[in-house]
Motif scaffolding. Structure first.
Motif, PDB file in Angstrom:
ATOM      1  N   LEU A  32       0.808  -1.224   0.000  1.00  0.00           N
ATOM      2  CA  LEU A  32       0.000   0.000   0.000  1.00  0.00           C
ATOM      3  C   LEU A  32       0.836   1.267   0.000  1.00  0.00           C
ATOM      4  O   LEU A  32       0.380   2.301  -0.483  1.00  0.00           O
ATOM      5  N   TYR A  33       2.023   1.197   0.601  1.00  0.00           N
ATOM      6  CA  TYR A  33       2.849   2.408   0.724  1.00  0.00           C
ATOM      7  C   TYR A  33       4.321   2.014   0.740  1.00  0.00           C
ATOM      8  O   TYR A  33       4.669   0.889   1.087  1.00  0.00           O
ATOM      9  N   PRO A  34       5.175   2.958   0.349  1.00  0.00           N
ATOM     10  CA  PRO A  34       6.610   2.641   0.318  1.00  0.00           C
ATOM     11  C   PRO A  34       7.152   2.358   1.714  1.00  0.00           C
ATOM     12  O   PRO A  34       6.663   2.916   2.699  1.00  0.00           O
ATOM     13  N   ILE A  35       8.168   1.515   1.742  1.00  0.00           N
ATOM     14  CA  ILE A  35       8.725   1.114   3.031  1.00  0.00           C
ATOM     15  C   ILE A  35       9.340   2.296   3.773  1.00  0.00           C
ATOM     16  O   ILE A  35       9.246   2.391   4.995  1.00  0.00           O
ATOM     17  N   ASP A  36       9.941   3.255   3.046  1.00  0.00           N
ATOM     18  CA  ASP A  36      10.678   4.280   3.799  1.00  0.00           C
ATOM     19  C   ASP A  36       9.813   5.368   4.427  1.00  0.00           C
ATOM     20  O   ASP A  36      10.328   6.269   5.066  1.00  0.00           O
TER      21      ASP A  36
END
Ligand code: ATP
Ligand code: MG
Lengths: 247, 258
Positions: free
Chosen positions: A204-208
């Protein structure tokens, strides 16, 4: 009266032949079952479509999630494909327990069939089920304006990745089934596992943008790797971070 | 000898089943019939003693033994989402029935069980008796050398029962098949079996032809009288007690076939 009717046939070549042939036979049965009862395939596709339509659209409107040059919907589509493969596969263990309780597994185990063939065929069936939502999800994504690759090599690669991913989660589920034993217990464990696997991944969203402790979990989460593969192959972005650029 | 935890389900069983005979395993509920069968057909490990089927040690040659087994478990079990024909074809594949013969063999098995007419219906729509016959068709499609039937006629009407008996006899005569079955119907055992063994609480009580066993009890005794005599007084009695009883080391348990 004492007739030795049977001479042992054991050899490694015979072992391999049995594994291949039986996996084929059992996979065929899984396909036949799917053909006779495909309501599951249909209902399984509704949820991921809603994710794309509702969650995807809203979050691309509010631009809350930094996905670089990639539109949020393009970012999300591979994530949702991976998610639906996970959700289908994580309950395969229940099917095997069901087969056991129904006595079908017992009967198969009394035939000359390696047990690994039983597992492989279930993993294969999970792969097919994981692949099925593509037929609906990809057109929906295209309608929403996501540009998905038309390169057949990439598409085949993505299909293989999706099937392998689904097969992997199916095997995980069957391994847990071996420990959990009871159907309802496994239902609970499955439910308990899917949400963390899903939210602690880059689907759903970037890891960083995650807090550090969650980043660690995401890095070892197998779903993250599946999502990465699909993103790289379908929308041309091996997006482990928000700073990726679409090629 | 077979234990489930503390429960000794089968205790010092020593049996031989001759090739080509119909062998009945009798005994009250919980006697250990199903457990015996499941050790014999490689589903349960051999814990103590030796079990040979077709002269092969089942703990070493499980796969080779399975090639020549047909098995109908006590519990009704078919794949409801497949048609009758698909159910049988599936087992033909699992037993390596050659592709050229497969369709014919499947039809033959279905015909033997009077199921050709409904073969293309989903098995989930079958009645209990039809499911039983479908299971028999599955078990017969590889023409097994040993057919193992765990209460095959439970839930069948008298006519269907009779027809299953006829089929079993016919298969034995046509293919020299050995049949091992359990049943709670003494008339069935009497009529069908060349030899019966009576188990009680995991132990073998008596073995012999139904006629001999009847004669041993009295002039016009029935097999039911024999059953009562050996398993009688405490039918269905204290199950727990026998569990902790006898955990001595057992001598070799040899069961041979063929
Ligand atoms: N999986 C198991 N775990 C623990 N105990 C078991 C298990 N299976 C069987 N038993 C016990 O072993 C004993 C023998 O059971 P078995 O099923 O062999 O009897 P049976 O002769 O087939 O009886 P029935 O006529 O009711 O089918 C029983 O006391 C039963 O409770
Ligand atoms: Mg039983």
């Amino acid at each position: 009266m004492s007739v030795a009717v049977v001479r042992p046939r054991a050899s490694w070549a015979e072992g391999i032949r049995l594994l291949v042939v039986r996996t084929g036979a059992l996979s065929l049965v899984e396909l036949q079952k799917l053909r006779h009862d495909n309501t599951e395939l249909v209902t399984r596709v509704i949820q991921p479509v809603l994710w794309l339509l509702v969650f995807g659209q809203i979050f691309s409107q509010i631009r809350a999630i930094p996905t670089g040059d990639l539109s949020y919907l393009a970012y999300l589509t591979p994530g949702i494909l991976a998610q639906s493969a996970l959700f289908v596969s994580i309950f395969v263990g229940i099917q095997i327990i069901w087969d056991r309780d129904a006595g079908i597994l017992t009967k198969v185990m009394v035939t000359p069939t390696p047990r690994s063939a039983i597992v492989l065929a279930k993993a294969f069936a999970a792969g097919i089920r994981g692949l099925a939502p593509v037929v609906v999800l990809v057109p929906v994504a295209l309608l929403l304006g996501v540009s998905i690759t038309v390169n057949p090599v990439n598409i085949i690669g993505a299909a293989i990745a999706l099937m392998l991913g689904a097969g992997f989660f199916a095997c995980l589920s069957m391994a847990i089934a071996g420990v959990a034993q009871a159907r309802d217990r496994l239902m609970g464990i499955g439910q308990l596992m899917t949400m963390p696997l899903f939210f602690a991944s880059n689907a759903l969203y970037p890891i960083d943008i995650m807090p550090p402790w969650l980043q660690v979990i995401s890095q070892i989460n197998p779903l993250t790797y599946l999502v990465n593969a699909l993103r790289g192959l379908l929308v041309g972005a091996p997006a482990t971070s928000g700073r990726t650029s679409a090629c | 000898m077979h234990r489930f935890g503390e429960t000794v389900a089968v205790d010092h069983l020593d049996l031989q089943i001759g090739a080509g005979e119909v062998f009945g395993l009798l005994g009250p509920n919980g006697a250990g019939k199903t457990t015996t069968i499941r050790v014999l057909n490689t589903l349960l490990p051999v814990q103590e003693g030796t079990v040979r089927v077709f002269g092969l040690d089942v703990s070493r040659y499980a796969t080779d033994v399975r090639r020549h087994l047909g098995y109908v478990p006590q519990q009704l079990s078919i794949e409801a989402a497949l048609t009758g024909r698909q159910n049988v074809t599936w087992f033909a594949r699992l037993f390596d029935v050659p592709r050229r013969e497969r369709a014919a063999r499947v039809d033959e098995a279905l015909a033997t069980m009077d199921l050709l007419g409904v073969a293309d219906r989903l098995a989930g729509t079958y009645s209990g008796g039809m499911i039983r016959r479908l299971e028999l068709a599955q078990a017969l499609v590889n023409r097994p050398a040993l057919l193992v039937l765990d209460e095959p006629t439970v839930g069948l009407d008298p006519i269907a029962r009779e027809s299953v008996w006829d089929r079993v006899r016919q298969m034995r005569d046509d293919y020299g098949m050995t049949v091992l079955l359990t049943t709670h119907y003494m008339d069935e055992a009497d009529e069908l079996c060349n030899t019966v063994a009576l188990m009680h609480r995991g132990r073998l009580q008596v073995v012999g032809s139904p006629g001999r066993l009847r004669a041993g009890i009295g002039a016009d005794a029935t097999l039911e009288d024999v059953f009562r005599h050996y398993a009688g007084a405490d039918l269905g009695g204290d199950e727990e007690q026998k569990g902790v009883r006898d955990v001595r080391r057992s001598r070799q348990t040899a069961r041979k076939l063929g």
